[in-house]
Design a protein around this motif. Structure first.
Motif, short mmCIF file in Angstrom:
data_model
loop_
_atom_site.label_atom_id
_atom_site.label_comp_id
_atom_site.label_asym_id
_atom_site.label_seq_id
_atom_site.Cartn_x
_atom_site.Cartn_y
_atom_site.Cartn_z
N PRO A 218 24.90 25.89 10.13
CA PRO A 218 24.05 26.16 10.64
C PRO A 218 23.94 27.72 9.37
CG PRO A 218 24.96 26.42 12.83
CD PRO A 218 26.47 26.32 11.68
N THR A 219 24.74 28.23 9.00
CA THR A 219 24.76 29.96 8.43
C THR A 219 24.20 29.39 6.90
OG1 THR A 219 26.82 29.72 7.95
CG2 THR A 219 25.81 31.22 9.89
N SER A 220 24.26 28.07 6.56
CA SER A 220 24.51 27.89 4.90
C SER A 220 22.64 27.76 3.99
CB SER A 220 24.74 26.76 5.01
OG SER A 220 24.11 25.72 5.10
N GLY A 221 20.93 27.86 5.67
CA GLY A 221 20.39 28.18 5.27
C GLY A 221 19.63 26.52 5.06
N ASP A 222 18.46 26.06 4.76
CA ASP A 222 17.32 25.81 4.92
C ASP A 222 17.73 24.14 4.60
OD1 ASP A 222 17.13 26.52 8.04
OD2 ASP A 222 15.30 27.53 7.14
N GLY A 223 17.42 24.75 3.53
CA GLY A 223 17.76 23.83 2.23
C GLY A 223 18.71 23.17 1.69
N THR A 224 18.49 21.68 0.92
CA THR A 224 19.93 21.44 0.85
C THR A 224 20.83 21.90 -0.29
OG1 THR A 224 18.43 19.11 1.26
CG2 THR A 224 20.82 19.00 0.05
N ASP A 225 21.92 22.19 -0.57
CA ASP A 225 22.98 23.05 -1.31
C ASP A 225 23.10 22.10 -2.74
OD1 ASP A 225 25.45 23.66 -2.29
OD2 ASP A 225 25.16 25.43 -1.10
N PRO A 226 22.93 22.12 -3.52
CA PRO A 226 23.39 20.85 -4.93
C PRO A 226 24.53 20.36 -4.24
CG PRO A 226 22.43 22.74 -5.57
CD PRO A 226 22.63 23.86 -4.48
N SER A 227 25.38 21.52 -3.92
CA SER A 227 26.84 20.37 -3.99
C SER A 227 27.37 20.42 -3.24
CB SER A 227 27.85 22.36 -3.48
OG SER A 227 27.62 22.75 -2.39
N GLU A 228 26.64 19.32 -1.84
CA GLU A 228 26.04 19.36 -0.28
C GLU A 228 25.85 17.60 -0.83
OE1 GLU A 228 23.59 21.01 2.34
OE2 GLU A 228 25.05 22.06 3.13
N GLU A 229 24.73 18.23 -1.68
CA GLU A 229 24.28 16.76 -2.37
C GLU A 229 25.47 15.56 -3.67
OE1 GLU A 229 22.29 14.32 -1.71
OE2 GLU A 229 21.07 15.65 -0.41
N ALA A 230 25.69 16.91 -4.12
CA ALA A 230 26.99 16.60 -4.80
C ALA A 230 28.20 15.50 -4.14
CB ALA A 230 27.44 17.36 -5.59
N VAL A 231 28.58 15.94 -2.69
CA VAL A 231 29.63 15.20 -1.87
C VAL A 231 29.34 14.07 -1.74
CG1 VAL A 231 30.53 15.79 0.30
CG2 VAL A 231 30.41 17.62 -1.75
N LEU A 232 27.93 13.65 -1.32
CA LEU A 232 27.57 12.67 -0.87
C LEU A 232 27.27 11.92 -2.21
CD1 LEU A 232 24.38 13.94 1.61
CD2 LEU A 232 26.51 12.97 2.45
N THR A 233 26.93 11.98 -3.43
CA THR A 233 26.64 11.27 -4.23
C THR A 233 28.08 10.23 -4.82
OG1 THR A 233 25.31 12.94 -5.41
CG2 THR A 233 25.93 11.32 -6.53
N ALA A 234 29.22 11.03 -4.35
CA ALA A 234 30.42 10.95 -5.01
C ALA A 234 30.84 9.44 -3.60
CB ALA A 234 31.26 12.10 -4.69
N ALA A 235 30.17 10.40 -2.46
CA ALA A 235 30.34 9.16 -1.23
C ALA A 235 30.01 8.00 -1.90
CB ALA A 235 30.43 10.05 0.12
N GLU A 236 28.79 8.39 -1.70
CA GLU A 236 28.00 6.60 -1.88
C GLU A 236 28.13 6.08 -3.33
OE1 GLU A 236 23.52 4.85 -2.76
OE2 GLU A 236 23.47 7.23 -2.35
N ALA A 237 29.09 6.74 -3.98
CA ALA A 237 29.17 5.80 -5.54
C ALA A 237 30.72 5.67 -5.28
CB ALA A 237 29.80 6.65 -6.62
N ALA A 238 31.86 6.29 -4.34
CA ALA A 238 32.67 5.30 -3.80
C ALA A 238 32.39 3.66 -2.69
CB ALA A 238 33.60 6.05 -2.52
N VAL A 239 31.40 4.44 -2.10
CA VAL A 239 31.36 3.07 -1.57
C VAL A 239 30.55 1.99 -2.19
CG1 VAL A 239 29.21 1.87 -0.02
CG2 VAL A 239 30.34 4.38 0.62
N ARG A 240 29.05 2.57 -3.30
CA ARG A 240 28.78 1.34 -4.46
C ARG A 240 29.79 0.19 -4.62
NH1 ARG A 240 23.55 0.69 -2.00
NH2 ARG A 240 22.70 2.30 -1.80
N GLY A 241 31.68 1.32 -5.16
CA GLY A 241 32.31 0.36 -5.92
C GLY A 241 33.30 -0.66 -5.75
N ALA A 242 33.26 0.12 -3.60
CA ALA A 242 34.05 -0.53 -3.52
C ALA A 242 33.28 -2.41 -2.46
CB ALA A 242 34.40 -0.66 -2.06
N VAL A 243 31.97 -2.30 -2.47
CA VAL A 243 31.40 -3.25 -2.02
C VAL A 243 29.95 -3.12 -2.36
CG1 VAL A 243 30.31 -4.33 -0.26
CG2 VAL A 243 32.31 -3.08 0.49
#
Length: 291
Positions: free
Chosen positions: A46-71
């Protein structure tokens, strides 16, 4: 047999670990077969602020790429809620069909004295929780069996129900295992060491067949074998995890400390299994109804 509605969507807890990426790959394979969407969830403090941190989006982007690569052809949704990871994921479990997480990084002893998000979610979620584990990295569903521990309790019934549904989706054989020791029988005593247990073992096997008959009727394409093994359940199931693609167990939702005192197969598997582990609690909704 469960009769409640099935939750929707497979929620994957995502952090920056390789284990979380492999968990996402595995979840995607299962979601594709179940016709479910994937919800990639990265929880931030909760202390990381209200906006979306670019590093958090990068983590999700990597996860989505892993998903797309598998299925291919799987719906992927992304979110970055705020809060404590275990509480956020437990809240999401009320509507989800399944929660999938990477493996815990704590030892069993450490889990007793400091919080493990994986253990906490497994102990409190309202849908099945899979903790992804492997000795050989990510492997898609294959011909290896799904193994389920059976002991006749209410939580065991929940595990059996979900094991049949998952084995059917994965087109995998199912191995139902009941374990026993002399101490668990009514005839325990000095003479029990010399008893012929053949009749007892066969009785337990027939009990298992009887108790699962409704599931075999619902899932006639699942090839089921029944085994009664002498030994402690955690030790037997850990050995089975070496050749299985998934181990399914019930859980009473005990705290790590309570589990250490009274024993818990699920807690041991969370920390040591050689393959993914699905933990089911007694109040879980049924997965045996089609959408």
């Amino acid at each position: 047999m469960g009769t409640a509605n099935v939750g929707h969507g497979i929620v994957v807890g995502i952090d920056a670990s390789d284990s979380a990426l492999d968990a996402a790959r595995w979840a995607a394979c299962v979601a594709r077969r179940l016709g479910e969407p994937i919800d990639l969830v990265h929880v931030h403090p909760p202390t990381s602020g209200d906006g979306t941190d670019p590093s958090e989006e990068a983590v999700l982007t990597a996860a989505e790429a892993a998903v797309r690569g598998a299925v291919d052809r799987v719906e992927v949704r992304r979110s970055t809620p705020s809060g404590k990871p275990d509480r956020v994921l437990t809240d999401l479990s009320r509507e989800a069909r399944m929660i999938v997480l990477g493996h815990t990084t704590t030892t069993e002893w450490e889990s007793m004295i400091r919080r493990s998000d994986v253990v906490s979610v497994a102990n409190h979620a309202e849908c099945p929780v899979v903790t992804w584990r492997s000795r050989d990295g990510f492997q898609p569903p294959d011909g290896r069996p799904v193994v389920v521990g059976v002991d006749g309790t209410e939580v065991s019934e929940s595990a059996v129900e979900h094991a049949f549904a998952t084995a059917a989706a994965l087109e995998a054989p199912l191995v139902a295992i009941h374990t026993w020791t002399e101490q668990s029988t009514l005839t325990y005593g000095e003479g029990s060491r010399f008893t012929d247990w053949t009749a007892y073992v066969e009785h337990r096997r027939e009990e298992m067949k009887s108790h699962t008959s409704g599931h075999t009727e619902r899932f006639p394409d699942v090839a089921v074998s029944y085994r009664v093994e002498r030994g402690k359940p955690d030790i037997v199931l850990l050995e089975e995890s070496k050749s299985a693609q998934l181990v399914v167990v019930g859980s009473h939702g005990r705290s790590p400390l309570a589990a250490a005192v009274v024993g818990s197969s699920s807690q041991g598997l969370i920390h040591h299994s050689c393959c993914p582990v699905m933990i089911c609690r007694a109040h879980h909704r049924s997965e045996t109804e089609a959408h």
